[in-house]
Motif scaffolding. Structure first.
Motif, PDB file in Angstrom:
ATOM      1  N   TRP A 139       0.836  -1.192   0.000  1.00 50.57           N
ATOM      2  CA  TRP A 139       0.000   0.000   0.000  1.00 50.57           C
ATOM      3  C   TRP A 139       0.867   1.237   0.000  1.00 50.57           C
ATOM      4  O   TRP A 139       2.050   1.197   0.309  1.00 50.57           O
ATOM      5  CB  TRP A 139      -0.928   0.014   1.220  1.00 50.57           C
TER       6      TRP A 139
ATOM      7  N   SER B 241      -1.910   6.110  -2.947  1.00 45.27           N
ATOM      8  CA  SER B 241      -2.661   5.255  -3.877  1.00 45.27           C
ATOM      9  C   SER B 241      -4.046   5.829  -4.143  1.00 45.27           C
ATOM     10  O   SER B 241      -4.534   6.690  -3.411  1.00 45.27           O
ATOM     11  CB  SER B 241      -2.796   3.843  -3.311  1.00 45.27           C
TER      12      SER B 241
ATOM     13  N   PHE C 130     -11.364   1.800   1.475  1.00 45.79           N
ATOM     14  CA  PHE C 130     -10.644   0.525   1.407  1.00 45.79           C
ATOM     15  C   PHE C 130     -11.648  -0.613   1.570  1.00 45.79           C
ATOM     16  O   PHE C 130     -11.458  -1.526   2.361  1.00 45.79           O
ATOM     17  CB  PHE C 130      -9.578   0.449   2.503  1.00 45.79           C
TER      18      PHE C 130
ATOM     19  N   PRO D  20      -3.630   1.559   5.916  1.00 43.00           N
ATOM     20  CA  PRO D  20      -5.083   1.537   5.723  1.00 43.00           C
ATOM     21  C   PRO D  20      -5.812   1.123   7.005  1.00 43.00           C
ATOM     22  O   PRO D  20      -5.383   0.204   7.711  1.00 43.00           O
ATOM     23  CB  PRO D  20      -5.283   0.496   4.619  1.00 43.00           C
TER      24      PRO D  20
ATOM     25  N   GLN E  37      -2.768  -6.038  -3.304  1.00 43.87           N
ATOM     26  CA  GLN E  37      -2.603  -4.596  -3.179  1.00 43.87           C
ATOM     27  C   GLN E  37      -3.645  -4.084  -2.196  1.00 43.87           C
ATOM     28  O   GLN E  37      -4.443  -4.852  -1.663  1.00 43.87           O
ATOM     29  CB  GLN E  37      -2.776  -3.929  -4.539  1.00 43.87           C
ATOM     30  N   ASP E  38      -3.661  -2.773  -2.001  1.00 42.72           N
ATOM     31  CA  ASP E  38      -4.601  -2.193  -1.048  1.00 42.72           C
ATOM     32  C   ASP E  38      -6.023  -2.089  -1.597  1.00 42.72           C
ATOM     33  O   ASP E  38      -6.896  -1.528  -0.959  1.00 42.72           O
ATOM     34  CB  ASP E  38      -4.116  -0.834  -0.562  1.00 42.72           C
ATOM     35  N   ASP E  39      -6.264  -2.664  -2.767  1.00 40.09           N
ATOM     36  CA  ASP E  39      -7.598  -2.580  -3.374  1.00 40.09           C
ATOM     37  C   ASP E  39      -8.086  -3.930  -3.903  1.00 40.09           C
ATOM     38  O   ASP E  39      -8.526  -4.024  -5.038  1.00 40.09           O
ATOM     39  CB  ASP E  39      -7.593  -1.555  -4.496  1.00 40.09           C
TER      40      ASP E  39
END
Length: 168
Positions: free
Chosen positions: A44, A48, A56, A87, A134-136
Motif C-alpha cells: 500500500w 494510492s 478501502f 489503511p 494490493q490495497d484494493d
C-alpha cells in the motif's frame, strides 16, 4: 507500533507491537509469521487511489472476515509511506499483535519488490500459504472462499491437490 528495527541495511524498517525484549525485534516478527498458517501480504501507499478516495472496501471485506483467526497474520508493506498511515482495516490487526508493518521507499514496482523482500526475509520462517494483494483487492476466494477453512485444511494436511486433467 512500539517496536522498530532496521532491515536490509537500513533501507526498510520493520514495525510491530509484539513483545520482543528478550528475543529481539526481527526474531519476534519471524516467529510470529512462522507460527501462522496463512500470511496476508498487502502492499500500500498513502498516495494510492484507494487512499486518496479514503475507501478501502476490498481490504475491509478481506480483513474483517479473518480478523481474530489464530492461523492468519497480516504484513503491510508501506511503500513510501509511514506505518502510522496504513489503511484503517489493518489497524485492529496491529493492536491484537497479528500484524507487522514494513516501511521504506517505493522502489520500482511496489508489488515485485515487496514479494521478493518477503520471500527473502521470511524464507526460513514461511507459513504454509501466502496471499499477496494490493490495497484494493476486489475479492479473495481461496477454495470455498473461507481462509479459516483453507488454513485448517493446510494445518491438518487435508488439502488435496486438484487433479490434472489427462489428455484425451
Amino acid at each position: 507500533m512500539n517496536t522498530s528495527c532496521q532491515l536490509d541495511g537500513g533501507r526498510l524498517t520493520l514495525h510491530h507491537s509484539l513483545p520482543s525484549a528478550s528475543i529481539g525485534c526481527q526474531r519476534a516478527a519471524l516467529e510470529l509469521v512462522a507460527s501462522r498458517v496463512v500470511a496476508l501480504i498487502v502492499t500500500w501507499s498513502a498516495g494510492s487511489q484507494q487512499a486518496e478516495r479514503g475507501s478501502f472496501a476490498g481490504l475491509e471485506r478481506v480483513f474483517s472476515r479473518y480478523r481474530g483467526s489464530p492461523d492468519v497474520v497480516a504484513i503491510a508493506y508501506g511503500k513510501g509511506s509511514p506505518c502510522q498511515r496504513m489503511p484503517p482495516p489493518l489497524r485492529p490487526w496491529v493492536h491484537k499483535g497479528s500484524a507487522l508493518c514494513i516501511s521504506g521507499r517505493n522502489v520500482g514496482a511496489r508489488e515485485a519488490h515487496s514479494v521478493l523482500h518477503f520471500c527473502a526475509f521470511f524464507y526460513d520462517h514461511l507459513p504454509r500459504a501466502v496471499v499477496f494483494m494490493q490495497d484494493d483487492p476486489h475479492a479473495l476466494d481461496l477454495g470455498s472462499g473461507a481462509i479459516h477453512e483453507w488454513a485448517l485444511a493446510l494445518k491438518t494436511g487435508r488439502v488435496t491437490p486438484t487433479p490434472t486433467p489427462t489428455p484425451t
